[in-house]
Design an enzyme around this catalytic site. Structure first.
Site, short mmCIF file in Angstrom:
data_model
loop_
_atom_site.label_atom_id
_atom_site.label_comp_id
_atom_site.label_asym_id
_atom_site.label_seq_id
_atom_site.Cartn_x
_atom_site.Cartn_y
_atom_site.Cartn_z
N GLY A 177 73.94 5.45 35.71
CA GLY A 177 74.87 6.53 35.91
C GLY A 177 74.68 7.72 35.00
O GLY A 177 75.59 8.55 34.88
N ASP A 178 73.50 7.82 34.37
CA ASP A 178 73.29 8.95 33.47
C ASP A 178 71.80 9.30 33.47
O ASP A 178 71.12 9.06 34.47
CB ASP A 178 73.80 8.63 32.07
CG ASP A 178 74.43 9.84 31.38
OD1 ASP A 178 73.69 10.82 31.14
OD2 ASP A 178 75.64 9.83 31.11
N ASP A 179 71.28 9.82 32.38
CA ASP A 179 69.88 10.24 32.34
C ASP A 179 68.96 9.03 32.51
O ASP A 179 69.16 8.00 31.88
CB ASP A 179 69.56 10.92 31.01
CG ASP A 179 70.46 12.10 30.71
OD1 ASP A 179 70.93 12.74 31.67
OD2 ASP A 179 70.73 12.36 29.53
#
Length: 409
Positions: A227-229
């Protein structure tokens, strides 16, 4: 006399036996095998003991079983060590313990569950060796709060050189999956990261990997769902190559954030991401800096991407990073971004936004290039893909800015 000799031999044998299987470690020559406690018992002391006893010209082996990790671990000073993981390391769910005891990363407020380092390390997971961070309890606890203090990074590779890791799986990471700090000549390949939430709480901050003070790192054949980089080179990262990788639903490859601390010299240079497949990512590649800061970003390249339904622009630059909920001051950064290229992209974009380039008025971006994008299909009724720009000078051969914001192009 005979009785005393027998008694001495008995106790000596007991000591030797205790040494040979100390803290559930079986040592045979230069090989230390970690034996799981079983029934949910904590294996962290056995793991630490194995690396202490087999720390030079040796191997540490994990069987194809489950190991429970209930305490922080620090294993350093290793040399010429093979790490052989066939089982699963399952991290404990006592969030109070981890928040109060996780080890400092040494950057921002981040902390670490396992701090690991050495020279000439070969680490293999055979494609199925697994770290399970038990992340759901952390996703629910944070519930969208960014960078919650004490939420630990699963593993940091620190003070290391000539380090190879192959064939590891990382599932349900507590926070960032992995960090590399103060290291050079690192190869991490065949790595799978899979962190998803089964509740309404998002998997924010489940980066695949973040790097600090590093040189010459290769990330090859990564498969990242989170859910992020997917990949985030940060302060003083140079010569990072990301190759032949597949990212699912992540924000993309992020250069930064960087420039958080006024007066502290930071840079990111020579980062290349190539031959990347990006499915449902927010961006393909983006650059982000903090507001009100200084220094600059030398040449970096995103190239040879195949994308599916990019949701918010293939290319992005933002110089507006700040803490939770804070906005404004987006023209205050003196951290100049220059010589960044996005080239040779194909696939689909969920709207008509090709790029959003928000650069600081205090230090406009220069030589920004977006090219080779004829292979992109935009899911929009608009006849022309949009590049929104603010304080940007595009370089030779770039698609021109055409958004309804100020541009120096």
């Amino acid at each position: 006399m005979l009785f005393s000799q027998l008694l001495l031999a008995f106790f000596a044998g007991g000591v030797l036996q205790a040494l040979s299987v100390h803290a559930r470690v079986r040592k045979e020559g230069s090989v230390c095998t970690v034996l799981p406690e079983g029934r949910g018992g904590d294996d962290s002391s056995s793991i630490i003991s194995a690396f202490a006893r087999c720390n030079r010209d040796a191997s540490v082996v994990f069987l194809n079983e489950t190991y429970h990790v209930e305490r922080v671990m620090s294993t350093h000073g290793l040399r010429n060590v093979t790490v052989d993981i066939k089982g699963t390391l399952l991290w404990g769910t006592n969030t109070t313990y981890w928040i109060n005891n996780s080890l400092p990363l040494g950057y921002q407020n981040q902390s670490v569950a396992w701090d690991f380092g050495g020279d000439n390390i070969f680490w293999t997971g055979h494609g199925y060796g697994t770290f399970d961070g038990n992340g759901q309890i952390w996703y629910d606890l944070a519930n969208g709060t960014s960078n919650m203090p004490g939420r630990p990074i699963n593993l940091v590779i620190r003070n290391s050189s000539n380090f190879t890791m192959q064939g590891m799986r990382f599932v349900q990471s507590q926070f960032w999956t992995m960090a590399v700090h103060t290291a050079e000549n690192i190869l991490l390949e065949g790595i799978t990261v899979h962190s998803v939430s089964n509740s309404s709480a998002p998997t924010q901050n489940t980066d695949g990997i973040d790097t600090f003070y590093t040189n010459n790192i290769v990330l090859r054949n990564w498969d990242v769902t989170g859910g992020d980089d997917a990949v985030a080179p940060k302060a003083n990262t140079s010569n990072l190559l990301v190759q032949d990788s597949h990212f699912h639903g992540t924000i993309g490859v992020a250069i930064g954030s960087i420039g958080q601390y006024p007066g502290v010299y930071e840079f990111i240079e020579n980062v290349t991401a190539e031959r990347i497949i990006c499915d449902g990512c927010v961006h393909a590649g983006y650059v982000k800096t903090w507001t009100g800061v200084e220094k600059g970003v030398p040449p970096n390249v995103f190239r040879d991407y195949n994308v599916t339904n990019i949701t918010d622009g293939v290319a992005q630059i933002s110089q507006c990073t700040s803490y939770n909920g804070q906005t404004g001051d987006c023209d205050t950064s003196t951290f100049q971004i220059s010589n960044v290229t996005w080239t040779n992209f194909s696939g689909t974009v969920a709207n008509n936004l090709l790029g959003s380039l928000q650069c600081s008025g205090a230090a406009p971006c220069t030589d920004i290039v977006i090219e080779g994008v004829d292979g992109l299909v935009f899911n929009s009724t608009s006849t022309e893909p949009e590049i929104q720009c603010s304080h940007v000078t595009v370089g030779p051969g770039s698609v021109a800015c055409n958004g309804n914001v100020t541009s120096t192009a």
